[in-house]
Design a protein around this motif. Structure first.
Motif, PDB file in Angstrom:
ATOM      1  N   TRP A 133       0.825  -1.241  -0.005  1.00  0.00           N
ATOM      2  CA  TRP A 133       0.019  -0.039   0.061  1.00  0.00           C
ATOM      3  C   TRP A 133       0.925   1.165  -0.002  1.00  0.00           C
ATOM      4  O   TRP A 133       0.575   2.166  -0.520  1.00  0.00           O
ATOM      5  CB  TRP A 133      -0.901  -0.229   1.381  1.00  0.00           C
ATOM      6  CG  TRP A 133      -1.825   0.986   1.318  1.00  0.00           C
ATOM      7  CD1 TRP A 133      -2.732   1.520   0.595  1.00  0.00           C
ATOM      8  CD2 TRP A 133      -1.840   2.057   2.414  1.00  0.00           C
ATOM      9  NE1 TRP A 133      -3.524   2.671   0.879  1.00  0.00           N
ATOM     10  CE2 TRP A 133      -2.736   2.915   2.166  1.00  0.00           C
ATOM     11  CE3 TRP A 133      -0.838   2.349   3.569  1.00  0.00           C
ATOM     12  CZ2 TRP A 133      -3.214   4.246   3.072  1.00  0.00           C
ATOM     13  CZ3 TRP A 133      -1.394   3.210   4.358  1.00  0.00           C
ATOM     14  CH2 TRP A 133      -2.423   4.221   4.352  1.00  0.00           C
ATOM     15  N   HIS A 134       2.013   1.420   0.862  1.00  0.00           N
ATOM     16  CA  HIS A 134       2.847   2.467   0.757  1.00  0.00           C
ATOM     17  C   HIS A 134       3.389   2.724  -0.407  1.00  0.00           C
ATOM     18  O   HIS A 134       3.755   3.790  -0.735  1.00  0.00           O
ATOM     19  CB  HIS A 134       3.949   2.233   1.996  1.00  0.00           C
ATOM     20  CG  HIS A 134       3.444   2.568   3.367  1.00  0.00           C
ATOM     21  ND1 HIS A 134       4.454   2.521   4.516  1.00  0.00           N
ATOM     22  CD2 HIS A 134       2.189   2.799   3.670  1.00  0.00           C
ATOM     23  CE1 HIS A 134       3.920   2.805   5.692  1.00  0.00           C
ATOM     24  NE2 HIS A 134       2.336   2.969   5.224  1.00  0.00           N
ATOM     25  N   GLY A 159      15.929  -5.534   0.820  1.00  0.00           N
ATOM     26  CA  GLY A 159      16.474  -6.714   0.196  1.00  0.00           C
ATOM     27  C   GLY A 159      15.638  -7.825  -0.290  1.00  0.00           C
ATOM     28  O   GLY A 159      16.045  -8.688  -1.021  1.00  0.00           O
ATOM     29  N   ASP A 160      14.327  -7.852   0.130  1.00  0.00           N
ATOM     30  CA  ASP A 160      13.438  -8.771  -0.032  1.00  0.00           C
ATOM     31  C   ASP A 160      13.007  -8.681  -1.505  1.00  0.00           C
ATOM     32  O   ASP A 160      12.848  -7.610  -1.891  1.00  0.00           O
ATOM     33  CB  ASP A 160      12.166  -8.930   0.725  1.00  0.00           C
ATOM     34  CG  ASP A 160      12.445  -9.343   2.311  1.00  0.00           C
ATOM     35  OD1 ASP A 160      13.703 -10.255   2.294  1.00  0.00           O
ATOM     36  OD2 ASP A 160      12.074  -9.044   3.182  1.00  0.00           O
ATOM     37  N   VAL A 161      12.619  -9.739  -2.352  1.00  0.00           N
ATOM     38  CA  VAL A 161      12.134  -9.695  -3.686  1.00  0.00           C
ATOM     39  C   VAL A 161      10.974 -10.170  -3.576  1.00  0.00           C
ATOM     40  O   VAL A 161      10.407 -11.308  -3.237  1.00  0.00           O
ATOM     41  CB  VAL A 161      13.096 -10.526  -4.672  1.00  0.00           C
ATOM     42  CG1 VAL A 161      12.455 -10.430  -6.225  1.00  0.00           C
ATOM     43  CG2 VAL A 161      14.646 -10.058  -4.727  1.00  0.00           C
ATOM     44  N   ILE A 213      12.899  -4.557  -2.754  1.00  0.00           N
ATOM     45  CA  ILE A 213      12.391  -3.520  -1.633  1.00  0.00           C
ATOM     46  C   ILE A 213      13.823  -2.902  -1.221  1.00  0.00           C
ATOM     47  O   ILE A 213      14.791  -3.635  -0.948  1.00  0.00           O
ATOM     48  CB  ILE A 213      11.785  -4.196  -0.341  1.00  0.00           C
ATOM     49  CG1 ILE A 213      10.598  -4.848  -0.756  1.00  0.00           C
ATOM     50  CG2 ILE A 213      11.675  -3.261   0.652  1.00  0.00           C
ATOM     51  CD1 ILE A 213       9.778  -5.548   0.343  1.00  0.00           C
ATOM     52  N   LEU A 214      13.925  -1.559  -1.430  1.00  0.00           N
ATOM     53  CA  LEU A 214      15.018  -0.769  -1.006  1.00  0.00           C
ATOM     54  C   LEU A 214      14.867  -0.207   0.315  1.00  0.00           C
ATOM     55  O   LEU A 214      15.961   0.047   1.091  1.00  0.00           O
ATOM     56  CB  LEU A 214      15.361   0.139  -2.113  1.00  0.00           C
ATOM     57  CG  LEU A 214      15.647  -0.289  -3.516  1.00  0.00           C
ATOM     58  CD1 LEU A 214      15.795   0.879  -4.540  1.00  0.00           C
ATOM     59  CD2 LEU A 214      16.845  -1.155  -3.530  1.00  0.00           C
ATOM     60  N   ALA A 215      13.663   0.234   0.638  1.00  0.00           N
ATOM     61  CA  ALA A 215      13.441   0.755   1.721  1.00  0.00           C
ATOM     62  C   ALA A 215      11.971   0.529   2.378  1.00  0.00           C
ATOM     63  O   ALA A 215      11.096   0.246   1.361  1.00  0.00           O
ATOM     64  CB  ALA A 215      13.617   2.387   1.727  1.00  0.00           C
ATOM     65  N   LEU A 239      11.075   3.515  -2.853  1.00  0.00           N
ATOM     66  CA  LEU A 239      11.204   2.332  -1.978  1.00  0.00           C
ATOM     67  C   LEU A 239      11.351   1.138  -2.696  1.00  0.00           C
ATOM     68  O   LEU A 239      11.690   0.048  -2.044  1.00  0.00           O
ATOM     69  CB  LEU A 239       9.690   2.211  -1.303  1.00  0.00           C
ATOM     70  CG  LEU A 239       8.974   3.466  -0.637  1.00  0.00           C
ATOM     71  CD1 LEU A 239       7.658   2.930  -0.137  1.00  0.00           C
ATOM     72  CD2 LEU A 239       9.862   3.634   0.549  1.00  0.00           C
ATOM     73  N   TYR A 240      11.336   0.869  -4.071  1.00  0.00           N
ATOM     74  CA  TYR A 240      11.652  -0.369  -4.657  1.00  0.00           C
ATOM     75  C   TYR A 240      12.467   0.088  -5.760  1.00  0.00           C
ATOM     76  O   TYR A 240      12.450   0.842  -6.483  1.00  0.00           O
ATOM     77  CB  TYR A 240      10.409  -0.922  -4.782  1.00  0.00           C
ATOM     78  CG  TYR A 240       9.451  -0.217  -5.809  1.00  0.00           C
ATOM     79  CD1 TYR A 240       9.473  -0.365  -7.232  1.00  0.00           C
ATOM     80  CD2 TYR A 240       8.620   0.589  -5.266  1.00  0.00           C
ATOM     81  CE1 TYR A 240       8.690   0.069  -8.155  1.00  0.00           C
ATOM     82  CE2 TYR A 240       7.578   1.353  -6.338  1.00  0.00           C
ATOM     83  CZ  TYR A 240       7.786   0.983  -7.705  1.00  0.00           C
ATOM     84  OH  TYR A 240       6.837   1.830  -8.336  1.00  0.00           O
ATOM     85  N   ALA A 241      12.979  -1.243  -6.364  1.00  0.00           N
ATOM     86  CA  ALA A 241      13.905  -1.261  -7.731  1.00  0.00           C
ATOM     87  C   ALA A 241      13.017  -2.102  -8.341  1.00  0.00           C
ATOM     88  O   ALA A 241      12.711  -3.406  -8.013  1.00  0.00           O
ATOM     89  CB  ALA A 241      15.228  -1.617  -7.529  1.00  0.00           C
ATOM     90  N   ASP A 242      12.375  -1.860  -9.547  1.00  0.00           N
ATOM     91  CA  ASP A 242      11.739  -2.816 -10.571  1.00  0.00           C
ATOM     92  C   ASP A 242      12.611  -3.655 -11.252  1.00  0.00           C
ATOM     93  O   ASP A 242      13.675  -3.343 -12.130  1.00  0.00           O
ATOM     94  CB  ASP A 242      11.018  -1.792 -11.675  1.00  0.00           C
ATOM     95  CG  ASP A 242       9.656  -2.530 -12.104  1.00  0.00           C
ATOM     96  OD1 ASP A 242       9.586  -3.834 -12.004  1.00  0.00           O
ATOM     97  OD2 ASP A 242       9.082  -1.744 -12.905  1.00  0.00           O
TER      98      ASP A 242
END
Length: 124
Positions: A15-16, A52-54, A68-70, A84-87
């Motif tokens: 959601w964030h 670090g989670d995918v 997930i970056l943050a 917040l993420y890297a695609d």
């Protein structure tokens, strides 16, 4: 002692990061078995995720893979959410647009009038 890695609920993070419109939709996505965390199905919306989670999940007609970056502190604007993420999803640029050559595609207004006149003349 080292600082613990910050974690956040999976439904709250989705959601964030603005992948879903509401937390309820995020929770139903997870409960439905459509979200994988590090290639393992997440069973509960309360599954804790951190940097670090995918994540792998469907969004529309596409399958999204993001790292997930943050974790987010709030559901902010889209540019903040994109940080917040890297695609990791593959980009599909080979999707063709609606063709307008060789008579394919929707006729323009001018072409439609001409078709109507031709049909009217055939009936006479």
């Amino acid at each position: 002692m080292s600082d613990p890695v910050p974690k956040l609920r999976l439904d709250k993070w989705l959601w964030h990061a603005r992948f879903v419109k509401t937390r309820g939709l995020a929770a139903s996505l997870v409960v439905g078995g459509h979200v994988r965390v590090n290639s393992a199905k997440a069973a509960k919306p309360a599954h804790m995720v951190g940097p670090g989670d995918v994540l792998t999940f469907p969004q529309g007609d596409n399958i999204r893979v993001v790292r997930i970056l943050a974790i987010g502190l709030r559901r902010g604007p889209a540019p903040e959410a994109q940080m917040l993420y890297a695609d990791l999803s593959e980009v599909k640029d080979d999707v063709p647009r609606a063709p307008r050559y060789e008579g394919k595609g929707r006729p323009t207004k001018r072409e439609r009038r001409k078709l109507d006149l031709d049909r009217a003349q055939e009936l006479e």
